[in-house]
Design an enzyme around this catalytic site. Structure first.
Site, short mmCIF file in Angstrom:
data_model
loop_
_atom_site.label_atom_id
_atom_site.label_comp_id
_atom_site.label_asym_id
_atom_site.label_seq_id
_atom_site.Cartn_x
_atom_site.Cartn_y
_atom_site.Cartn_z
N ASP A 350 0.84 -1.18 0.00
CA ASP A 350 0.00 0.00 0.00
C ASP A 350 0.89 1.25 0.00
OD1 ASP A 350 -2.72 1.11 0.33
OD2 ASP A 350 -1.90 1.88 2.21
N GLU A 381 1.59 0.33 -4.95
CA GLU A 381 1.10 1.60 -5.48
C GLU A 381 2.28 2.56 -5.55
OE1 GLU A 381 -3.34 2.40 -3.93
OE2 GLU A 381 -1.87 2.34 -2.33
#
Ligand code: CA
Length: 675
Positions: A350, A381
């Site tokens: 994340d 990400e």
């Protein structure tokens, strides 16, 4: 005069990043945490700023349980010896399996009770850590559990939330397992248990995805495990205990060994179904600042700016500091632990842009060192939510630095996401599959770049991936609107998410057709393949479970769309160039000169390992059909992108072909017989 807190943090920031601190306190041992043995347990914690540390043993995972059972809660305090590099340890005699513990850490005269950052088991809501005999938490035949063979060579990732999967009353999963880890272990699941339409694990097998990517499944804080009769929901991006499974997905959140066993049973069931398991890991921030990390070593694990204010690049209240060696180690230790203890097959980071390149590459290296570790997927990400304060000249793992990452660390491509369906954040914005003339033309170049996994040099924008192995191709994920909702709102301009609309359906097909014919790793949100809707909700992280759950009746209703996805997944395996993850693969894609917004390309199969000698792919983003001139030869139509598809091919076409509106057409050329 007492110094303001922020001033103290500026001082600590300098101290924690100094060479001196590193030399004095960088601890590389692998024995942090509680290690159970039948006759004694060894405890070790890293707390270099502490003046003293005590271990506190409890009989229960929470005070309430002791009160309820009218039993003594507290057992004993143990003095911990200071050891090398800022560690403290103690060995406690006896069989401590199933007992709970905390540390009492005194820093600057102030004592704080905290759970163990390295806890591998915990009580309800993760407040107290637990000593565990991990062997006892293994399901039957766990030692035989293996990563399904060959999945690494053909990754197709399905992004799934554990509760969403089976929460629907119609899921066919037994009532007490709905929304739980154990739902994955129930075989022969079908809609309402009627045996007519697959649901849950049987459905996943039928669909053909090779990996399930689970939204956070480590212990998070936003769901109250004491109160599970109440309807609750959260995505879980709020870590409490990094090395323990979440309790609300277990059938018993109080006994710390149950969640471990049931998590392993879930992994085992998915492996038996031929599916790998990827964990979404959220190292970039913790649920709140008063975390076990903060209570153990105040202000070591978090970034502050030059004025001593905590940064908030995560938009969740705090940012951890991966560039500090002991957190870098913590991340690597955690990931390796999940890979070995829980047989996890991949990790999704994340807000990876908040971590630094060195940390990510080091984790890659550490995973590679495990047996068959090179096969463990890593991606993240490549962005942050806001500004952070990375120190020590560290390089952030954001998209523009992708070439600094190991070639087997991938990033989500927002380029394909936004060019195919329009900007994620602007409702009316349209892209290649849903746009008008100007919009599709504008998106063309970006879609072409995506076909090559952003690896054709002349097309590269600002991103320079080393190979398609670094690119995750996707058009929807848990964040933002579902694909269906985005298409509806952008095209219709009104919230008609429950209308079956043939045009929207066709755009959905086209978008999926593109993702599955690009170099890189295909990824999609669970339910995208049956027009999943959240009624337009853009951020459902704490909405009702009913809004979030997979609606298995809707799945049946959109069976045709599912079958198209199922075909695309299978077709990709017959076109081996698409599964190649090396840079050279881009050279086997030859673009044809196509007018306007049309895209056409040939996929060569020089290695001769696929079904066809060559494949031909056309994207027609126009709302009308277009006639094109085919390259020489006899071509078999594999799909017209709308209603017709067959892996072995349909009729033979030559010279000219009519491309249907908003379609992905695929053709194959038979291999020449060798005489
Ligand atoms: Ca929890």
């Amino acid at each position: 005069m007492v110094k303001p807190e922020s001033e103290k943090r500026v001082f600590l920031k300098e101290w924690f990043t100094s060479e001196e601190f590193l030399n004095k306190y960088y601890y590389t041992g692998e024995d942090l945490g509680a290690f159970w043995r039948k006759d004694r347990t060894q405890f070790k914690v890293w707390a270099p700023t502490a003046e003293k540390v005590f271990l506190k043993i409890y009989a229960f995972g929470s005070r309430e349980e002791a009160l309820e059972k009218e039993k003594e809660d507290f057992a004993e305090n143990f003095f911990m010896e200071p050891g090398e590099f800022g560690t403290w340890s103690v060995q406690v005699e006896g069989n401590l399996n199933g007992l709970y513990y905390t540390y009492l850490v005194t820093v600057d005269g102030k004592t704080c009770e905290t759970g163990d950052p390295y806890a591998r088991a915990c009580g309800v809501n993760g407040e107290r850590s637990m000593v565990v005999n991990l062997e006892q938490t293994n399901p039957k035949d766990w030692e035989k559990d293996r990563r399904p063979e060959g999945i690494f060579q053909k990754p197709v990732i399905y992004e799934l939330h554990i509760q969403d999967f089976s929460y629907d009353f119609h899921s066919g999963v037994q009532k007490d397992w709905q929304g739980k880890y154990l739902a994955f272990t129930q075989n022969k699941t079908s809609l309402d248990g009627k045996g007519e339409f697959f649901s849950c694990i049987e459905y996943l097998k039928w669909l053909g995805v090779t990996y399930v990517h689970l939204l956070p499944a480590f212990d998070f804080g936003s769901v109250d495990e004491r109160n599970l009769e109440k309807e609750q929901f959260n995505w879980g991006y709020d870590p409490v205990n990094y090395n323990v499974p979440e309790g609300s997905y277990a059938t018993d959140a109080y006994d710390g060994s149950v969640r471990i066993l049931e998590f392993k049973q879930m992994v085992q069931a998915l492996h038996q179904a031929g599916i790998g398991v990827i964990m979404d890991v959220v190292f970039n921030h913790t649920y709140h600042l008063n975390s076990v990390l903060q209570r153990t070593v105040p202000d070591y694990y978090y970034r502050v700016d030059s004025k001593g204010n905590y940064t908030n690049g995560s938009a969740c209240g705090n940012d951890t500091a991966s560039e500090r060696e002991m957190f870098r180690k913590f991340m690597g230790d955690s990931v390796c632990y999940w890979a070995t203890e829980y047989h996890i097959d991949g990790f999704r980071f994340d807000l990876m842009g908040l971590h630094d390149v060195k940390t990510m590459n080091q984790i890659r290296q550490r995973l590679d060192n495990l047996p068959n570790g090179e096969e463990i997927l890593m991606y993240g990400e490549p962005w942050a939510a806001d500004k952070t304060a990375m120190e020590l000249g560290a390089v952030p793992a954001v998209a523009k630095n992708v070439h600094n990452l190991n070639s087997r660390i991938a990033i989500f491509s927002d380029l394909i996401r936004d060019s195919v369906k329009g900007n994620n954040f602007i409702s009316e914005h349209k892209g290649y599959v849903n746009g008008g003339k100007q919009e599709v033309l504008k998106a063309k170049e970006k879609v072409m770049a995506s076909v090559c996994g952003l690896c054709k040099e002349e097309m590269i924008d600002k991103i320079r991936p080393l190979a398609p192995s670094q690119i995750i191709n996707y058009i929807s994920a848990h964040d933002d609107r579902t694909l269906w909702d985005k298409l509806v709102i952008s095209v219709k301009g009104e919230a008609v998410y429950n209308q079956k609309d043939p045009d929207i359906l066709q755009m959905n097909k086209m978008a999926a057709g593109i993702v599955f014919t690009c170099l890189g790793i295909p990824f999609f949100q669970a339910g995208e393949e049956f027009a999943r809707t959240k009624n337009g909700c853009e951020n459902s992280y704490n909405c009702s479970p009913k809004l979030n759950q997979l609606d298995w009746n809707r799945a049946k209703e959109y069976r045709g769309l599912i079958e198209y996805y199922r075909f695309l997944i299978a077709m990709r395996q017959t076109l081996p160039v698409l599964n190649r993850l090396d840079k050279e693969a881009a050279k086997q894609i030859l673009f044809l000169e196509e007018k306007g917004a049309l895209i056409g390309f040939i996929l060569e199969d020089k290695e001769n390992t696929g079904r066809w000698e060559q494949a031909l792919v056309y994207y027609n983003p126009n709302s009308v059909s277009n006639e094109i001139r085919l390259p020489d030869g006899k071509w078999k139509l594999i799909t017209d992108g709308e209603k017709r598809w067959n892996l072995e091919g349909l009729e033979i076409v030559m010279d000219r072909l009519e491309l249907l509106p908003r379609s992905v057409t695929v053709l194959g050329k038979e291999k020449r017989l060798k005489i």
